[in-house]
Design an enzyme around this catalytic site. Sequence first.
Site, PDB file in Angstrom:
ATOM      1  N   ALA A  50       0.856  -1.189   0.000  1.00 30.50           N
ATOM      2  CA  ALA A  50       0.000   0.000   0.000  1.00 30.50           C
ATOM      3  C   ALA A  50       0.888   1.233   0.000  1.00 30.50           C
ATOM      4  O   ALA A  50       2.037   1.187   0.442  1.00 30.50           O
ATOM      5  CB  ALA A  50      -0.918   0.002   1.220  1.00 30.50           C
ATOM      6  N   ASP A  51       0.319   2.318  -0.497  1.00 34.25           N
ATOM      7  CA  ASP A  51       1.010   3.599  -0.420  1.00 34.25           C
ATOM      8  C   ASP A  51      -0.035   4.693  -0.241  1.00 34.25           C
ATOM      9  O   ASP A  51      -1.087   4.661  -0.884  1.00 34.25           O
ATOM     10  CB  ASP A  51       1.839   3.869  -1.672  1.00 34.25           C
ATOM     11  CG  ASP A  51       2.827   4.984  -1.418  1.00 34.25           C
ATOM     12  OD1 ASP A  51       3.922   4.693  -0.907  1.00 34.25           O
ATOM     13  OD2 ASP A  51       2.496   6.157  -1.691  1.00 34.25           O
ATOM     14  N   THR A  52       0.257   5.624   0.637  1.00 36.82           N
ATOM     15  CA  THR A  52      -0.686   6.683   0.965  1.00 36.82           C
ATOM     16  C   THR A  52      -0.136   8.026   0.509  1.00 36.82           C
ATOM     17  O   THR A  52       1.029   8.346   0.769  1.00 36.82           O
ATOM     18  CB  THR A  52      -0.964   6.698   2.481  1.00 36.82           C
ATOM     19  OG1 THR A  52      -1.491   5.419   2.842  1.00 36.82           O
ATOM     20  CG2 THR A  52      -1.949   7.783   2.852  1.00 36.82           C
TER      21      THR A  52
END
Length: 188
Positions: free
Chosen positions: A68-70
């Site tokens: 995941a990447d935010t």
Amino acid sequence: MGGRETPLVLTLASASPRRKALLEALGYPLRVVPPGVAEDLDLPPRELALALARRKGESVPGEWVLAADTVVDLDGQALGKPKDPEENRAFLRRLSGRSHLVHTGLYLRTPTGVVAEVHTARVRFRSLSEEEIAWYVARGEGLDKAGGYGAQGLGMALLEGVEGDFYTVVGLPVARVFALLWERGFRP
């Protein structure tokens, strides 16, 4: 030999202690492999979140891989992790009294295929005084977080509200990850 199956292990392609803690709280057996990929893409914030999640997930071996990447999106501009306390102050000044979007790109590779999607929430910041900004920056919490704040930590004092999934803001849309894994037969 007795037909005993090897237990499933989810490989988390992330160095984030928050993502690890969320998945462990659900009871998933984890193998954490920080991906170590460059994050130097020049894309709009939503596309950036997805591209980085994909890049991280694809860089790590395994049958069951989650990445995941935010990305914090203020008026179409990505606010990454601040490089120093002064940039952290500048980010908080820009976010003060305003709403912004938080996009979390999600990449899940399973034995049956890949899911790659983006989840978005809207965050409203209170109007912050210079003293409040200085207090938050002095604690150092925002230096390793997109946008320079952590909604789940001391940063909760900065927020006025969240529209959408709070855990998307924290960095992992937990309910969606759980549903995706469950549907594919991976039970905690």
